[in-house]
Design a protein around this motif. Structure first.
Motif, PDB file in Angstrom:
ATOM      1  N   GLU A   1      -2.312 -12.632  -9.150  1.00 39.55           N
ATOM      2  CA  GLU A   1      -3.325 -12.186  -8.425  1.00 39.55           C
ATOM      3  C   GLU A   1      -3.064 -12.181  -6.856  1.00 39.55           C
ATOM      4  OE1 GLU A   1      -5.262  -9.868  -9.564  1.00 39.55           O
ATOM      5  OE2 GLU A   1      -4.811 -10.258 -11.539  1.00 39.55           O
TER       6      GLU A   1
ATOM      7  N   HIS B   1      -3.944  -3.235  -4.283  1.00 41.29           N
ATOM      8  CA  HIS B   1      -3.956  -4.543  -5.097  1.00 41.29           C
ATOM      9  C   HIS B   1      -3.259  -4.036  -6.437  1.00 41.29           C
ATOM     10  CE1 HIS B   1      -5.293  -8.460  -6.682  1.00 41.29           C
ATOM     11  NE2 HIS B   1      -5.350  -7.522  -7.960  1.00 41.29           N
ATOM     12  N   GLU B   2      -4.211  -3.024  -6.959  1.00 35.40           N
ATOM     13  CA  GLU B   2      -3.725  -2.424  -8.466  1.00 35.40           C
ATOM     14  C   GLU B   2      -2.434  -2.071  -8.329  1.00 35.40           C
ATOM     15  OE1 GLU B   2      -5.460  -3.446 -10.804  1.00 35.40           O
ATOM     16  OE2 GLU B   2      -7.292  -4.272  -9.409  1.00 35.40           O
TER      17      GLU B   2
ATOM     18  N   HIS C   1      -8.132 -15.521 -10.076  1.00 36.19           N
ATOM     19  CA  HIS C   1      -7.595 -14.729  -8.978  1.00 36.19           C
ATOM     20  C   HIS C   1      -7.351 -15.279  -7.587  1.00 36.19           C
ATOM     21  CE1 HIS C   1      -9.126 -11.415 -11.539  1.00 36.19           C
ATOM     22  NE2 HIS C   1      -8.561 -10.466 -10.729  1.00 36.19           N
TER      23      HIS C   1
ATOM     24  N   HIS D   1       0.023  -4.672  -8.636  1.00 31.70           N
ATOM     25  CA  HIS D   1       0.193  -4.973 -10.148  1.00 31.70           C
ATOM     26  C   HIS D   1       1.408  -4.049 -10.854  1.00 31.70           C
ATOM     27  CE1 HIS D   1      -2.301  -8.320 -10.407  1.00 31.70           C
ATOM     28  NE2 HIS D   1      -3.669  -7.545 -10.432  1.00 31.70           N
TER      29      HIS D   1
END
Ligand SMILES: [Zn+2]
Length: 294
Positions: A207, A171-172, A264, A175
């Motif tokens: 998100e 997920h990071e 989110h 980004h």
């Protein structure tokens, strides 16, 4: 997950004190106890504020320059199971995203650095705190994780397992992909012209897109190495996505839900977009900004 054959990333920066792992020797700024992390982590979710925004705001208010600090490793790399796991998962995201960038976008992927820290650490977005949970700073293109978050995820949110942990990293990294593709810059500019409720809605789309990109990573990684995922892995990831939905977190914290404060997305939305990425394996299916229904 089967990671035996996966090469470890060289892009993990270990800022934990001592020899790494959980039993540091206090050389790092380990001033926050787990109890504080739980409370503050919850707070950062429940107030529905994107930690990078808080941090950027803080550094603007205080007139600070982005902090850069050289950390000279004074010890051999940590080789505990968890650290090796993080290096292998990050290594896999590098190979997988390089492949996606080359085949779908005809461009080169520049990988992020992943920083392991405990307590607090300087970042180009201001001081990062464990209490914020894992986050990505576009200013230095680094992912920041205090591995204590994984205990939190397992114990407090009931979302354990290696694939759940990999999903957090993915997920990071999602980004970071948004940053490389120019999504983050456009969104930040748009957010500045908006009221809070609207800005939060935009943040939800950012998100959910990162969740979708995490799914695209897993689907593509599985295509490239069919040994990677084991039965139950996908369910673990979906369970983690559901566990950290805004509605569930808010209900746990305060007993009621404030949709305007969501940053989110709800549990259902997070699960849906992670699944969208998993099922399609296609970044073009991750346009949460164009989606009428999230
Ligand atoms: Zn995120």
């Amino acid at each position: 997950m089967r990671l035996d054959d996966e090469a470890e990333s060289q892009n993990v920066e270990d800022r934990r004190g001592g020899g790494g792992g959980f039993g540091g020797f206090g050389a790092g700024p380990r001033t926050i106890g787990i109890g504080t992390i739980i409370v503050a982590l919850a707070a950062s979710y429940f107030f529905g504020i994107d930690p990078t925004v808080i941090m950027q705001g803080a550094s603007v208010l205080q007139g600070q320059q982005p902090q850069t600090q050289q950390h000279v490793p004074s010890h051999a790399p940590a080789n505990d199971q968890m650290t090796v796991f993080v290096r292998k998962v990050l290594g896999n995201t590098e190979r997988t995203w390089s492949h996606i960038f080359e085949t779908d976008l005809n461009r080169r992927y520049a990988p992020p650095t992943l920083v392991l820290f405990t307590g607090a650490t300087p970042t180009a977005c201001g001081t990062g705190q464990s209490a914020m949970g894992p986050f990505y700073c576009p200013g230095d293109q680094k992912v920041y994780i205090d591995l204590a978050f994984y205990d939190e995820l397992r114990k407090r949110f009931g979302a354990g397992g290696d694939f759940a942990q990999a999903y957090v990293i993915a997920h990071e990294v999602g980004h970071h992909v948004q940053n490389l593709l120019g999504v983050s810059g456009k969104v930040d500019a748009a957010r500045r012209r908006m009221g809070e409720a609207q800005a939060n809605q935009l943040s939800v789309r950012v998100e959910l897109q990162a969740d979708c990109l995490a799914g695209v990573w897993a689907a593509t990684a599985e295509r490239m190495n069919q040994q990677l995922l084991e039965p139950g892995d996908i369910e673990e990831g979906l369970k983690a996505a559901a566990a950290i939905g805004d509605d569930r977190l808010q209900r746990q914290a305060q007993g009621y839900v404030v949709p305007e404060a969501f940053t989110h997305g709800t549990s259902d939305q997070r699960v849906r977009w992670l699944r969208q990425g998993l099922d399609s394996g296609d970044i073009r299916k991750c346009d949460t900004f164009a989606a009428k229904q999230l």
